[in-house]
Design a protein around this motif. Structure first.
Motif, PDB file in Angstrom:
ATOM      1  N   THR A  17       0.816  -1.210   0.000  1.00 35.60           N
ATOM      2  CA  THR A  17       0.000   0.000   0.000  1.00 35.60           C
ATOM      3  C   THR A  17       0.851   1.261   0.000  1.00 35.60           C
ATOM      4  N   TYR A  18       1.982   1.221   0.698  1.00 34.79           N
ATOM      5  CA  TYR A  18       2.788   2.426   0.856  1.00 34.79           C
ATOM      6  C   TYR A  18       3.674   2.724  -0.356  1.00 34.79           C
ATOM      7  N   GLN A  19       3.718   1.815  -1.346  1.00 35.69           N
ATOM      8  CA  GLN A  19       4.605   2.041  -2.485  1.00 35.69           C
ATOM      9  C   GLN A  19       4.143   3.223  -3.311  1.00 35.69           C
ATOM     10  N   ARG A  20       5.090   3.827  -4.017  1.00 33.25           N
ATOM     11  CA  ARG A  20       4.765   4.920  -4.926  1.00 33.25           C
ATOM     12  C   ARG A  20       3.880   4.397  -6.051  1.00 33.25           C
ATOM     13  N   GLY A  21       3.116   5.295  -6.678  1.00 32.89           N
ATOM     14  CA  GLY A  21       2.263   4.900  -7.782  1.00 32.89           C
ATOM     15  C   GLY A  21       3.061   4.574  -9.035  1.00 32.89           C
ATOM     16  N   TYR A  22       2.368   4.060 -10.046  1.00 24.77           N
ATOM     17  CA  TYR A  22       3.023   3.730 -11.305  1.00 24.77           C
ATOM     18  C   TYR A  22       3.427   5.018 -12.004  1.00 24.77           C
ATOM     19  N   ILE A  74      -1.372 -14.369 -16.047  1.00 26.14           N
ATOM     20  CA  ILE A  74      -2.127 -13.233 -15.514  1.00 26.14           C
ATOM     21  C   ILE A  74      -3.026 -13.655 -14.368  1.00 26.14           C
ATOM     22  N   GLY A  75      -3.751 -14.755 -14.538  1.00 27.22           N
ATOM     23  CA  GLY A  75      -4.650 -15.246 -13.501  1.00 27.22           C
ATOM     24  C   GLY A  75      -6.085 -14.824 -13.752  1.00 27.22           C
ATOM     25  N   ARG A  76      -6.940 -15.176 -12.818  1.00 30.56           N
ATOM     26  CA  ARG A  76      -8.360 -14.880 -12.944  1.00 30.56           C
ATOM     27  C   ARG A  76      -8.814 -13.970 -11.812  1.00 30.56           C
ATOM     28  N   ARG A  77      -9.981 -13.362 -11.995  1.00 29.91           N
ATOM     29  CA  ARG A  77     -10.518 -12.412 -11.020  1.00 29.91           C
ATOM     30  C   ARG A  77     -10.527 -13.024  -9.619  1.00 29.91           C
ATOM     31  N   GLY A  78      -9.991 -12.296  -8.663  1.00 21.53           N
ATOM     32  CA  GLY A  78      -9.908 -12.778  -7.293  1.00 21.53           C
ATOM     33  C   GLY A  78      -8.673 -13.618  -7.037  1.00 21.53           C
ATOM     34  N   ASN A  79      -7.956 -13.955  -8.098  1.00 24.00           N
ATOM     35  CA  ASN A  79      -6.767 -14.792  -7.933  1.00 24.00           C
ATOM     36  C   ASN A  79      -5.720 -14.437  -8.990  1.00 24.00           C
ATOM     37  N   TYR A  80      -5.431 -13.134  -9.120  1.00 21.26           N
ATOM     38  CA  TYR A  80      -4.440 -12.698 -10.091  1.00 21.26           C
ATOM     39  C   TYR A  80      -3.032 -12.983  -9.563  1.00 21.26           C
ATOM     40  N   ASN A  81      -2.114 -13.248 -10.480  1.00 21.08           N
ATOM     41  CA  ASN A  81      -0.732 -13.545 -10.083  1.00 21.08           C
ATOM     42  C   ASN A  81      -0.028 -12.321  -9.507  1.00 21.08           C
ATOM     43  N   PHE A  82      -0.526 -11.132  -9.872  1.00 19.02           N
ATOM     44  CA  PHE A  82       0.086  -9.878  -9.419  1.00 19.02           C
ATOM     45  C   PHE A  82      -1.041  -8.911  -9.062  1.00 19.02           C
ATOM     46  N   THR A  83      -0.936  -8.305  -7.875  1.00 22.92           N
ATOM     47  CA  THR A  83      -1.986  -7.408  -7.404  1.00 22.92           C
ATOM     48  C   THR A  83      -1.409  -6.026  -7.146  1.00 22.92           C
ATOM     49  N   GLN A  84      -2.081  -5.014  -7.666  1.00 19.24           N
ATOM     50  CA  GLN A  84      -1.649  -3.644  -7.435  1.00 19.24           C
ATOM     51  C   GLN A  84      -1.966  -3.224  -5.998  1.00 19.24           C
ATOM     52  N   SER A  85      -1.447  -2.075  -5.585  1.00 14.54           N
ATOM     53  CA  SER A  85      -1.756  -1.547  -4.258  1.00 14.54           C
ATOM     54  C   SER A  85      -3.240  -1.217  -4.176  1.00 14.54           C
ATOM     55  N   ASN A 127       1.421  10.495  -5.519  1.00  9.18           N
ATOM     56  CA  ASN A 127       2.456  10.891  -6.463  1.00  9.18           C
ATOM     57  C   ASN A 127       3.712  11.249  -5.670  1.00  9.18           C
ATOM     58  N   SER A 128       4.772  10.479  -5.858  1.00 11.71           N
ATOM     59  CA  SER A 128       5.961  10.656  -5.020  1.00 11.71           C
ATOM     60  C   SER A 128       6.697  11.952  -5.329  1.00 11.71           C
ATOM     61  N   ASP A 129       6.607  12.453  -6.560  1.00 12.64           N
ATOM     62  CA  ASP A 129       7.237  13.742  -6.873  1.00 12.64           C
ATOM     63  C   ASP A 129       6.562  14.869  -6.089  1.00 12.64           C
ATOM     64  N   ARG A 130       5.221  14.841  -6.032  1.00 13.30           N
ATOM     65  CA  ARG A 130       4.494  15.838  -5.251  1.00 13.30           C
ATOM     66  C   ARG A 130       4.819  15.694  -3.772  1.00 13.30           C
ATOM     67  N   ALA A 131       4.936  14.446  -3.325  1.00 14.45           N
ATOM     68  CA  ALA A 131       5.248  14.216  -1.915  1.00 14.45           C
ATOM     69  C   ALA A 131       6.608  14.798  -1.552  1.00 14.45           C
ATOM     70  N   THR A 132       7.578  14.633  -2.441  1.00 12.77           N
ATOM     71  CA  THR A 132       8.904  15.187  -2.186  1.00 12.77           C
ATOM     72  C   THR A 132       8.841  16.708  -2.056  1.00 12.77           C
ATOM     73  N   LYS A 133       8.110  17.363  -2.950  1.00  5.22           N
ATOM     74  CA  LYS A 133       7.971  18.822  -2.876  1.00  5.22           C
ATOM     75  C   LYS A 133       7.270  19.240  -1.589  1.00  5.22           C
ATOM     76  N   PHE A 134       6.221  18.499  -1.215  1.00  7.31           N
ATOM     77  CA  PHE A 134       5.473  18.806   0.007  1.00  7.31           C
ATOM     78  C   PHE A 134       6.359  18.665   1.248  1.00  7.31           C
ATOM     79  N   ILE A 135       7.082  17.547   1.325  1.00  5.94           N
ATOM     80  CA  ILE A 135       7.937  17.282   2.483  1.00  5.94           C
ATOM     81  C   ILE A 135       9.057  18.322   2.570  1.00  5.94           C
ATOM     82  N   ARG A 136       9.627  18.680   1.408  1.00  3.20           N
ATOM     83  CA  ARG A 136      10.712  19.669   1.422  1.00  3.20           C
ATOM     84  C   ARG A 136      10.190  21.039   1.859  1.00  3.20           C
ATOM     85  N   ALA A 137       8.982  21.395   1.408  1.00  9.53           N
ATOM     86  CA  ALA A 137       8.400  22.683   1.810  1.00  9.53           C
ATOM     87  C   ALA A 137       8.200  22.721   3.323  1.00  9.53           C
TER      88      ALA A 137
END
Length: 291
Positions: free
Chosen positions: A25-30, A112-123, A256-266
């Motif tokens: 969940t905590y990973q940056r977006g695509y 790829i897998g099937r609905r409810g049982n995909y091999n890879f799940t996004q955040s 968006n990690s770029d926005r987060a960096t600007k926010f944290i730096r500010a």
């Protein structure tokens, strides 16, 4: 540091033998853009056209937790690879051929897998949209793409569209259905059997974070918010409050990690001695020393 495993594996093996890959969940977006998609496509075309035995795509660092393999590093390439699997599936389905339809079904079932049982799940924030746009063959790309909201979702749409058009342009070089199917089969073989990653797995989350930081802190400019997140989660040793507060900050920033960096730096520069963006993570790292 907990015991780790290192495997040099094909992309085919990554998706067929690891059916519980997931983005934390905590990973940056695509965040890949045209430059990265172009590099990805050109690498694959080189493998195909030059008959290369193998091409190293990069590392994938995972942490096994609650029966899932969470992708701590490499989620951008794993996400793009999953989208390319869908591009191959849909390209096969676009051809009026039983042989092509069987290839599409095999890709869906095995990689790829099937609905409810995909091999890879996004955040969690984008998992439902990604599954409908990319993984669930009951939906079409054209009917789902207009529902994109977050930056990551728009990037999914752009990435799929880019790769689908590149494959389509190559298909047009062939006049018969059989030749087009054979080309797609060769492209699938190049992608699944001749492109490799180094998969580094650890059962300990802190160890995975250390590997991530070591691999990413050398040789290129860094996104300070990504490294800070990594540092906080490692220091907090799985404290759920840290994840909650991080998500609370990231939600209005569309993850968006770029926005987060600007926010944290500010914020930092308003409360501490001024730092440049390049020195932001170093200052933050020094200030967070305990859980």
């Amino acid at each position: 540091m907990a015991e780790m495993s290192f495997e040099r594996i094909t992309l085919g093996t990554l998706f067929s033998d690891n059916k519980n890959l997931a983005v934390p969940t905590y990973q940056r977006g695509y965040a890949w853009t045209n430059q990265e998609w172009e590099d990805f496509w050109n690498d694959l075309v080189e493998v195909l056209d030059e008959n290369e035995d193998d091409h190293f795509l990069g590392q994938v660092v995972t942490n096994k937790l609650d029966s899932r393999d969470y992708v701590v590093d490499g989620q951008q390439r794993v996400t793009t690879s999953t989208m390319f699997l869908a591009v191959l599936r849909d390209s096969f389905n676009s051809l009026d051929s039983e042989r092509a339809r069987m290839r599409a079904q095999d890709l869906q079932k095995k990689y790829i897998g099937r609905r409810g049982n995909y091999n890879f799940t996004q955040s969690e924030q984008v998992a439902e949209f990604f599954s409908r746009l990319i993984q669930n063959d009951a939906f079409s790309f054209s009917e789902v793409k207009g529902q994109a909201g977050q930056d990551s979702e728009h990037n999914f749409v752009k990435a799929y569209d880019y790769l689908y058009k590149r494959v389509g342009a190559r298909i047009k070089d062939f006049n018969t259905i059989d030749d087009r199917v054979e080309f797609l089969e060769d492209l699938q073989d190049a992608f699944l059997d001749h492109m490799f990653v180094m998969k580094i797995s650890t059962p300990d989350e802190a160890s995975a974070f250390v590997i991530f930081e070591t691999l990413n802190a050398r040789g290129r400019d860094l996104n300070s918010s990504d490294l800070l997140k990594n540092h906080l989660f490692r220091k907090a040793s799985g404290d759920p409050d840290i994840q909650h507060h991080w998500e609370e900050m990231m939600t209005p920033l569309d993850f968006n990690s770029d926005r987060a960096t600007k926010f944290i730096r500010a914020y930092w520069n308003g409360t501490h001695e001024f730092v440049t963006e390049k020195k932001l993570y170093r200052a933050l790292n020094r200030s967070v020393e305990t859980d």
